[in-house]
Motif scaffolding. Structure first.
Motif, PDB file in Angstrom:
ATOM      1  N   TYR A   1      55.778 118.222  -1.747  1.00  0.00           N
ATOM      2  CA  TYR A   1      55.581 119.668  -1.883  1.00  0.00           C
ATOM      3  C   TYR A   1      54.732 120.201  -0.741  1.00  0.00           C
ATOM      4  O   TYR A   1      54.038 119.442  -0.050  1.00  0.00           O
ATOM      5  CB  TYR A   1      54.851 119.990  -3.192  1.00  0.00           C
ATOM      6  CG  TYR A   1      55.728 120.511  -4.302  1.00  0.00           C
ATOM      7  CD1 TYR A   1      55.847 121.883  -4.542  1.00  0.00           C
ATOM      8  CD2 TYR A   1      56.450 119.636  -5.106  1.00  0.00           C
ATOM      9  CE1 TYR A   1      56.653 122.360  -5.569  1.00  0.00           C
ATOM     10  CE2 TYR A   1      57.253 120.110  -6.133  1.00  0.00           C
ATOM     11  CZ  TYR A   1      57.354 121.474  -6.357  1.00  0.00           C
ATOM     12  OH  TYR A   1      58.154 121.948  -7.363  1.00  0.00           O
ATOM     13  N   ILE A   2      54.764 121.515  -0.593  1.00  0.00           N
ATOM     14  CA  ILE A   2      53.824 122.196   0.280  1.00  0.00           C
ATOM     15  C   ILE A   2      53.648 123.617  -0.249  1.00  0.00           C
ATOM     16  O   ILE A   2      54.587 124.215  -0.777  1.00  0.00           O
ATOM     17  CB  ILE A   2      54.297 122.201   1.752  1.00  0.00           C
ATOM     18  CG1 ILE A   2      53.184 122.677   2.690  1.00  0.00           C
ATOM     19  CG2 ILE A   2      55.559 123.049   1.922  1.00  0.00           C
ATOM     20  CD1 ILE A   2      53.469 122.415   4.165  1.00  0.00           C
ATOM     21  N   GLY A   3      52.438 124.144  -0.147  1.00  0.00           N
ATOM     22  CA  GLY A   3      52.182 125.517  -0.542  1.00  0.00           C
ATOM     23  C   GLY A   3      52.634 126.477   0.550  1.00  0.00           C
ATOM     24  O   GLY A   3      52.722 126.100   1.725  1.00  0.00           O
ATOM     25  N   PRO A   4      52.917 127.728   0.215  1.00  0.00           N
ATOM     26  CA  PRO A   4      53.404 128.677   1.212  1.00  0.00           C
ATOM     27  C   PRO A   4      52.395 128.964   2.321  1.00  0.00           C
ATOM     28  O   PRO A   4      52.782 129.161   3.481  1.00  0.00           O
ATOM     29  CB  PRO A   4      53.723 129.937   0.399  1.00  0.00           C
ATOM     30  CG  PRO A   4      52.997 129.774  -0.894  1.00  0.00           C
ATOM     31  CD  PRO A   4      52.908 128.310  -1.147  1.00  0.00           C
ATOM     32  N   GLY A   5      51.110 128.989   1.991  1.00  0.00           N
ATOM     33  CA  GLY A   5      50.104 129.205   3.026  1.00  0.00           C
ATOM     34  C   GLY A   5      50.039 128.038   3.996  1.00  0.00           C
ATOM     35  O   GLY A   5      49.952 128.232   5.220  1.00  0.00           O
ATOM     36  N   ALA A   6      50.081 126.823   3.459  1.00  0.00           N
ATOM     37  CA  ALA A   6      50.088 125.640   4.314  1.00  0.00           C
ATOM     38  C   ALA A   6      51.347 125.599   5.166  1.00  0.00           C
ATOM     39  O   ALA A   6      51.298 125.240   6.351  1.00  0.00           O
ATOM     40  CB  ALA A   6      49.975 124.377   3.462  1.00  0.00           C
ATOM     41  N   LEU A   7      52.468 125.980   4.582  1.00  0.00           N
ATOM     42  CA  LEU A   7      53.722 126.003   5.342  1.00  0.00           C
ATOM     43  C   LEU A   7      53.622 126.994   6.498  1.00  0.00           C
ATOM     44  O   LEU A   7      54.012 126.675   7.634  1.00  0.00           O
ATOM     45  CB  LEU A   7      54.881 126.379   4.423  1.00  0.00           C
ATOM     46  CG  LEU A   7      56.239 126.556   5.103  1.00  0.00           C
ATOM     47  CD1 LEU A   7      56.673 125.288   5.815  1.00  0.00           C
ATOM     48  CD2 LEU A   7      57.286 126.990   4.078  1.00  0.00           C
TER      49      LEU A   7
END
Length: 259
Positions: free
Chosen positions: A169-175
């Motif tokens: 997974y990845i969060g949208p901010g991290a992406l």
């Protein structure tokens, strides 16, 4: 260098647009038809870095092979405009049910028309003369079937050992942070997995978000673990410890959810 993001009106574009730490031109299909090479060429400038978020997903009703056509059109337009590197988005679905950690130079075995279309798209990128990087994206919090697809009465597969399936997974901010870094990095490889390191249990994500769910027995079609190897990605961008935890991923996602 200018950054141009195509597919700004889609779910992923809407999730990351306000989180992108660098300036960009965000274009929807109303601005340029992503299947029209001429229209795309007109909106690109020499040196532009292009990120194409546009595409067809299993949640929609479009032709999966449009993913291939879009990639070809964007690459042709970028070449005609003398733009810079094009980033195209593939998926962890190209790996199918293979055991992980899943590496970019390992085997692929898509199980769905969506996964196969993305494999075909990757081939277009690999054989096109214009420089490109294909990003095999894991689950993005908020654009996924768990957090983004949660509804009252939500059911989740539980494996025989009592755990829930694990996914990269990845969060949208991290992406957004990772994409901004890659856009400004020279000599990016032509193919990379994109997710936070490791994998998280789907049940843990729902629990961290305070979203109720009901257990149901996993079936033979349930994929217990899809973990992308992110060693290559981490050579080019720095990930934070919280980027890989259920609590951190949910907190990242909730920063962009209207109160």
């Amino acid at each position: 260098m200018g950054l141009v993001v195509l597919g700004a009106g889609g779910r992923l574009g809407r999730l990351i647009r306000d989180r992108m730490p660098v300036a960009a031109r965000w274009l929807t299909r109303a601005d340029a038809d992503v299947l029209d090479v001429g229209a795309l060429t007109a909106v690109l400038a020499p040196g532009d870095c292009v990120m194409c978020l546009a595409g067809v997903t299993p949640a929609g009703s479009g032709d999966m092979q449009d993913n291939v056509r879009i990639a070809a059109a964007v690459l042709d337009a970028a070449a005609a405009a003398r733009a810079g590197r094009v980033f195209l988005f593939s998926t962890a679905a190209v790996y199918g049910a293979l055991p992980g950690p899943l590496t970019e130079d390992g085997p692929i075995a898509p199980l769905s028309p969506y996964g196969q279309a993305k494999v075909d798209m990757e081939h277009v990128a690999a054989t096109h003369a214009h420089p490109s990087t294909v990003l095999r994206l894991g689950n993005v919090a908020g654009a996924d079937a768990i957090l983004g697809g949660w509804r009252s009465g939500f059911q989740l597969d539980v494996l025989a050992d009592g755990t829930t399936p694990r996914r990269s997974y990845i969060g949208p901010g991290a992406l957004a942070r990772v994409l901004a870094t890659l856009a400004q990095t020279p000599d990016v490889p032509p193919l990379m997995n994109l997710a936070a390191p490791g994998a998280v249990a789907m049940g843990d994500l729902l629990d961290a978000a305070g979203l109720a769910w009901t257990a149901r027995p996993a079936t033979g079609n349930t994929l217990a673990n899809v973990t992308l190897d992110t060693t290559l990605l981490c050579r080019f961008t720095q990930m934070k410890p919280d980027d890989s935890t259920a609590q951190g991923i949910v907190a990242d996602w909730q920063k962009g959810v209207p109160a």
